[in-house]
Write an enzyme that holds these catalytic residues in place. Structure first.
Site, PDB file in Angstrom:
ATOM      1  N   LYS A  68       0.859  -1.190   0.000  1.00 19.86           N
ATOM      2  CA  LYS A  68       0.000   0.000   0.000  1.00 19.86           C
ATOM      3  C   LYS A  68       0.884   1.225   0.000  1.00 19.86           C
ATOM      4  CE  LYS A  68      -4.184   1.576  -0.116  1.00 19.86           C
ATOM      5  NZ  LYS A  68      -5.271   0.972  -0.932  1.00 19.86           N
TER       6      LYS A  68
HETATM    7  P1  NAD Z   1     -12.922   7.557  -4.281  1.00 20.75           P
HETATM    8  O1  NAD Z   1     -12.156   8.635  -3.646  1.00 20.75           O
HETATM    9  O2  NAD Z   1     -13.103   7.547  -5.750  1.00 20.75           O
HETATM   10  O3  NAD Z   1     -14.374   7.451  -3.635  1.00 20.75           O
HETATM   11  C1  NAD Z   1     -14.633   7.491  -2.264  1.00 20.75           C
HETATM   12  C2  NAD Z   1     -16.033   8.024  -2.075  1.00 20.75           C
HETATM   13  O4  NAD Z   1     -16.343   8.019  -0.692  1.00 20.75           O
HETATM   14  C3  NAD Z   1     -16.206   9.453  -2.560  1.00 20.75           C
HETATM   15  O5  NAD Z   1     -17.474   9.614  -3.136  1.00 20.75           O
HETATM   16  C4  NAD Z   1     -16.114  10.261  -1.270  1.00 20.75           C
HETATM   17  O6  NAD Z   1     -16.780  11.499  -1.352  1.00 20.75           O
HETATM   18  C5  NAD Z   1     -16.788   9.307  -0.313  1.00 20.75           C
HETATM   19  N1  NAD Z   1     -16.429   9.576   1.071  1.00 20.75           N
HETATM   20  C6  NAD Z   1     -15.201   9.793   1.585  1.00 20.75           C
HETATM   21  N2  NAD Z   1     -15.291  10.064   2.898  1.00 20.75           N
HETATM   22  C7  NAD Z   1     -16.601   9.989   3.198  1.00 20.75           C
HETATM   23  C8  NAD Z   1     -17.337  10.163   4.380  1.00 20.75           C
HETATM   24  N3  NAD Z   1     -16.726  10.436   5.544  1.00 20.75           N
HETATM   25  N4  NAD Z   1     -18.677  10.038   4.316  1.00 20.75           N
HETATM   26  C9  NAD Z   1     -19.282   9.743   3.147  1.00 20.75           C
HETATM   27  N5  NAD Z   1     -18.650   9.556   2.001  1.00 20.75           N
HETATM   28  C10 NAD Z   1     -17.326   9.674   2.028  1.00 20.75           C
HETATM   29  O7  NAD Z   1     -12.233   6.193  -3.781  1.00 20.75           O
HETATM   30  P2  NAD Z   1     -12.399   4.726  -4.345  1.00 20.75           P
HETATM   31  O8  NAD Z   1     -11.196   4.418  -5.154  1.00 20.75           O
HETATM   32  O9  NAD Z   1     -13.767   4.522  -4.891  1.00 20.75           O
HETATM   33  O10 NAD Z   1     -12.233   3.910  -2.984  1.00 20.75           O
HETATM   34  C11 NAD Z   1     -13.325   3.749  -2.083  1.00 20.75           C
HETATM   35  C12 NAD Z   1     -13.056   2.508  -1.234  1.00 20.75           C
HETATM   36  O11 NAD Z   1     -12.897   1.395  -2.114  1.00 20.75           O
HETATM   37  C13 NAD Z   1     -11.771   2.588  -0.422  1.00 20.75           C
HETATM   38  O12 NAD Z   1     -11.956   1.885   0.789  1.00 20.75           O
HETATM   39  C14 NAD Z   1     -10.766   1.855  -1.279  1.00 20.75           C
HETATM   40  O13 NAD Z   1      -9.681   1.344  -0.542  1.00 20.75           O
HETATM   41  C15 NAD Z   1     -11.659   0.764  -1.836  1.00 20.75           C
HETATM   42  N6  NAD Z   1     -11.124   0.150  -3.057  1.00 20.75           N
HETATM   43  C16 NAD Z   1     -10.903   0.881  -4.172  1.00 20.75           C
HETATM   44  C17 NAD Z   1     -10.390   0.257  -5.313  1.00 20.75           C
HETATM   45  C18 NAD Z   1     -10.160   0.992  -6.593  1.00 20.75           C
HETATM   46  O14 NAD Z   1      -9.828   0.339  -7.587  1.00 20.75           O
HETATM   47  N7  NAD Z   1     -10.337   2.279  -6.647  1.00 20.75           N
HETATM   48  C19 NAD Z   1     -10.123  -1.121  -5.267  1.00 20.75           C
HETATM   49  C20 NAD Z   1     -10.388  -1.835  -4.119  1.00 20.75           C
HETATM   50  C21 NAD Z   1     -10.901  -1.202  -3.001  1.00 20.75           C
END
Ligand code: NAD
Length: 378
Positions: A68
């Site tokens: 990470k």
């Molecule tokens: P992102 O930044 O694109 O989206 C995150 C979303 O959550 C946004 O809409 C943001 O506004 C919202 N958010 C953040 N804090 C918040 C809060 N306190 N209350 C409400 N909403 C909130 O990120 P992402 O890449 O979609 O990642 C989201 C989750 O998915 C993370 O836990 C990440 O580790 C996991 N993840 C992402 C991927 C990937 O390929 N992007 C892969 C596996 C896991």
């Protein structure tokens, strides 16, 4: 690795940033995982996310270990030029770790394909030729994989389908709530809607929106692009992110950050199926409550593995300079998730444990075999 580095800001001041890169366990292959840019990141969170990644790769059978990366910053208040300078400097600082053979970053919260393009370019500049395999989640034009941008959400949709089939529930017309309408959540919502489900509520860091008749996900995405939030979307009621978690629905896809479902609100979660789009959205205490209340949880290391699976495809395509079409990507993704889900479900039924413990059992067994086969003596 902890790095401190300076970046020239647009107002000519110099700001010091802290970044991390953690490689957790590489017995099964190169370290793999995303880079998170967020004001609250720290070493412990990065280590936890790296450990989950080791288990995630093992449970779906990818030849990777876990890693990470993170940078303590708020990308929302930085200009593109500042972000580019920060990314290039951070890449140089961690360049002793990253390589196509050793450690391959990808996007996570606060990073995106453009950031991956800067990482690939910075690393390639130092090598003197283009190194496609050093990072995944790149734009398709420079060696990204078709299907990568939606892959995490697609994996959530696929595992929601598998869970529903197992429980004898139809997803046609099922109500779905997606807290965290970002990369993962927005794609999951879009694909579940295309599959016939009704997305009744979504949220982001500024708040949530609800419409019992269903939200038009495409229009919500456009609204968010224009206004930077889902809040204020036409024909919707405003709810808090916390209220969303407790809505009456068939499927809940928590896709924001860690610890949304905790001991104090788990008993109020009403969804029959919870598909963990985010990493670690459920605390250990909450997990037990969900299980006791008969909620079926598809754990994060399985539910959101679609992202790293298609990252793996991107890495393979980049190393071979031979690129696949999107239906090939999606059908291979489906095959891997079908197999992993079945394996976890079988262990869950045989050992009489929930899906999370079963996923850990499958992953740790796989990891232990690799460590044992490699031996412990030089
Ligand atoms: P992102 O930044 O694109 O989206 C995150 C979303 O959550 C946004 O809409 C943001 O506004 C919202 N958010 C953040 N804090 C918040 C809060 N306190 N209350 C409400 N909403 C909130 O990120 P992402 O890449 O979609 O990642 C989201 C989750 O998915 C993370 O836990 C990440 O580790 C996991 N993840 C992402 C991927 C990937 O390929 N992007 C892969 C596996 C896991």
């Amino acid at each position: 690795m902890i790095v401190h580095f300076s970046v020239k800001m647009d107002d000519e001041t110099l700001k010091i940033f802290t970044g991390y890169r953690v490689e957790q366990k590489t017995a099964r292959g190169p370290a793999k995982c995303g880079i998170r840019s967020h004001p609250d990141v720290n070493l412990d969170e990065t280590r936890a996310l790296a450990a989950w990644m080791t288990l995630k790769c093992a449970v779906v059978g990818l030849p990777y270990g876990g890693a990470k990366g993170a940078v303590t910053c708020n990308p929302k208040v930085m200009s593109q030029n500042e972000l580019e300078r920060l990314t290039r400097r951070y890449t140089t600082e961690i360049s002793v770790f990253i390589s196509p053979e050793g450690d391959i970053p990808a996007p996570d919260v606060g990073t995106n394909p453009q950031v991956m393009a800067w990482i690939m370019d910075t690393y390639s500049m130092n090598k003197g030729y283009s190194v496609l395999g050093v990072v995944t989640g790149k734009p398709v034009e420079i060696g990204g994989s078709k299907g990568r941008s939606e892959a995490t959400g697609r994996g959530c949709m696929m595992t929601a389908r598998l869970a529903a089939k197992h429980l004898g529930i139809s997803l046609e017309g099922a109500t779905v709530v997606v807290p965290g309408f970002g990369n993962c959540g927005a794609a999951a919502a879009k694909l579940l809607a295309e599959d016939g489900s009704r997305i009744i509520a979504v949220s982001d860091s500024k708040g949530g929106i609800y419409n019992s008749k269903g939200l038009d996900v495409g229009s919500v995405s456009r609204h968010k692009k224009e206004t930077s939030s889902v809040v204020g979307f036409k024909n919707s009621e405003t709810l808090t992110h916390a209220e969303l978690l407790e809505l009456e629905c068939d499927v809940l896809v928590p896709s924001a950050l860690e610890g949304d479902i905790r001991a104090d609100n788990a008993a109020s979660v009403k969804a029959r199926i919870i598909v963990e789009g985010a990493n670690g959205p459920t605390t250990t205490e909450a997990d037990k409550i969900l299980h006791d209340n008969g909620r079926f949880v598809v754990p994060d290391i399985l539910a959101n593995a679609g992202g790293v699976i298609v990252s793996y495809f991107e890495w393979v395509q980049g190393l071979q300079s031979f690129f696949w079409n999107e239906s090939e990507v999606n059908s291979r993704l489906q095959e891997i998730l079908d197999n992993a889900f079945q394996k976890v479900l079988e262990v869950s039924q045989r050992e009489k444990v929930d899906m999370r413990d079963a996923a850990y059992m499958v992953a740790i067994d796989c990891l232990a075999r690799a460590i044992t086969l490699r031996g412990t003596f030089p």
